[in-house]
Design an enzyme around this catalytic site. Structure first.
Site, mmCIF file in Angstrom:
data_model
loop_
_atom_site.group_PDB
_atom_site.id
_atom_site.type_symbol
_atom_site.label_atom_id
_atom_site.label_comp_id
_atom_site.label_asym_id
_atom_site.label_seq_id
_atom_site.Cartn_x
_atom_site.Cartn_y
_atom_site.Cartn_z
ATOM 1 N N GLY A 46 6.530 -1.654 -7.071
ATOM 2 C CA GLY A 46 5.969 -0.309 -6.942
ATOM 3 C C GLY A 46 6.661 0.624 -7.916
ATOM 4 O O GLY A 46 7.832 0.420 -8.246
ATOM 5 N N GLN A 51 9.383 8.507 -11.611
ATOM 6 C CA GLN A 51 10.331 7.511 -12.123
ATOM 7 C C GLN A 51 10.181 7.288 -13.624
ATOM 8 O O GLN A 51 11.089 6.764 -14.257
ATOM 9 C CB GLN A 51 10.151 6.177 -11.389
ATOM 10 C CG GLN A 51 10.505 6.274 -9.911
ATOM 11 C CD GLN A 51 10.366 4.932 -9.234
ATOM 12 O OE1 GLN A 51 9.289 4.570 -8.802
ATOM 13 N NE2 GLN A 51 11.449 4.176 -9.150
ATOM 14 N N CYS A 88 15.411 0.155 -5.338
ATOM 15 C CA CYS A 88 14.552 1.088 -6.071
ATOM 16 C C CYS A 88 14.798 0.893 -7.556
ATOM 17 O O CYS A 88 15.946 0.752 -7.979
ATOM 18 C CB CYS A 88 14.898 2.518 -5.653
ATOM 19 S SG CYS A 88 13.941 3.776 -6.517
ATOM 20 N N LEU A 89 13.725 0.901 -8.344
ATOM 21 C CA LEU A 89 13.880 0.728 -9.791
ATOM 22 C C LEU A 89 14.723 1.848 -10.406
ATOM 23 O O LEU A 89 15.284 1.671 -11.481
ATOM 24 C CB LEU A 89 12.508 0.681 -10.468
ATOM 25 C CG LEU A 89 11.625 -0.515 -10.109
ATOM 26 C CD1 LEU A 89 10.274 -0.408 -10.791
ATOM 27 C CD2 LEU A 89 12.301 -1.829 -10.470
ATOM 28 N N HIS A 130 7.770 4.041 0.617
ATOM 29 C CA HIS A 130 8.805 4.285 -0.398
ATOM 30 C C HIS A 130 8.222 5.063 -1.584
ATOM 31 O O HIS A 130 8.816 6.042 -2.051
ATOM 32 C CB HIS A 130 9.377 2.931 -0.837
ATOM 33 C CG HIS A 130 10.420 2.994 -1.902
ATOM 34 N ND1 HIS A 130 11.730 2.605 -1.701
ATOM 35 C CD2 HIS A 130 10.360 3.375 -3.209
ATOM 36 C CE1 HIS A 130 12.413 2.760 -2.827
ATOM 37 N NE2 HIS A 130 11.603 3.223 -3.762
ATOM 38 N N GLU A 131 7.038 4.633 -2.054
ATOM 39 C CA GLU A 131 6.440 5.285 -3.230
ATOM 40 C C GLU A 131 5.944 6.694 -2.898
ATOM 41 O O GLU A 131 6.088 7.615 -3.709
ATOM 42 C CB GLU A 131 5.295 4.447 -3.805
ATOM 43 C CG GLU A 131 5.657 3.020 -4.222
ATOM 44 C CD GLU A 131 6.910 2.906 -5.070
ATOM 45 O OE1 GLU A 131 7.182 3.818 -5.872
ATOM 46 O OE2 GLU A 131 7.635 1.903 -4.926
ATOM 47 N N HIS A 134 8.728 9.021 -3.062
ATOM 48 C CA HIS A 134 9.043 9.408 -4.448
ATOM 49 C C HIS A 134 8.203 10.615 -4.870
ATOM 50 O O HIS A 134 8.685 11.474 -5.610
ATOM 51 C CB HIS A 134 8.705 8.257 -5.413
ATOM 52 C CG HIS A 134 9.831 7.296 -5.668
ATOM 53 N ND1 HIS A 134 11.052 7.677 -6.180
ATOM 54 C CD2 HIS A 134 9.906 5.950 -5.498
ATOM 55 C CE1 HIS A 134 11.826 6.606 -6.316
ATOM 56 N NE2 HIS A 134 11.161 5.542 -5.903
#
Ligand code: NI
Length: 189
Positions: A46, A51, A88-89, A130-131, A134
């Site tokens: 995701g 990000q 998380c990225l 999660h997304e 963000h």
């Protein structure tokens, strides 16, 4: 292929509320493509617009071949709780257990501009939550207890110097290394 730099923890855009998308332009379509390419290069499942330094309310997800483009997504129903490890990225190499709703119903707009609804549980439900967080400036570390967050931040302080200007640049070497490393294949959101 376009791999965008990923903003890491400390970058202010990760904490900003996104702006709802009013119109699906060619430029937005291109951003969606670049986000998928970046997410794949990072071995993620995701990725949300902030990000990659953008303020559009947009996220992309791909889990086991199921691709989702969610523009202006909203959780309209949620139930149950589920605890699992999450990463998380934008916070590379840091993982922690996070409680999420076990099941969610999300309403969003797809890349053609059609409103759709998705009901999910398991990893997809976790990823959606999660997304969507963000898109409202929220990160998974915000759910940790004071002590856990402090320990996590101390670990991050040791990592941070790897990311000058709070940017994670996915060079061909980094992309190859991520491809070879299967420690956490499913937890990079
Ligand atoms: Ni994330």
């Amino acid at each position: 292929m376009t791999v965008l730099p990923i903003q890491v923890l400390g970058s202010s855009i990760l904490r900003v509320e996104t702006t709802p998308v009013a119109e699906i332009t060619d430029e937005l379509q291109q951003l969606i493509d670049h986000m998928f390419e970046t997410m794949h290069a990072a071995q993620g499942i995701g990725l949300a617009a902030p990000q990659v330094g953008r303020s559009e309310r947009l996220t992309v997800i791909e889990i086991e071949g199921e691709r989702i483009v969610a523009i202006n997504p909203e959780i309209v129903e949620e139930s149950g709780t589920d605890r699992a490890e999450e990463g998380c990225l934008s916070i590379p190499d840091i993982y922690a257990e996070v409680d999420r709703s076990a099941r969610v119903v999300v309403e969003a707009t797809d890349r053609e501009g059609q409103r759709f609804e998705i009901e999910a549980d398991g990893l997809m439900a976790r990823c959606l939550q999660h997304e969507i967080d963000h898109l409202h400036g929220k990160l998974f570390i915000d759910y940790l207890s004071f002590l856990k967050k402090r320990a996590t931040m101390a670990r991050w302080e040791l990592q941070k110097s790897k990311y000058p200007d709070l940017l994670r640049i996915l060079t061909p070497e980094v992309i190859q290394r991520l491809r070879d490393d299967h420690d956490h294949p499913d937890e990079r959101l």
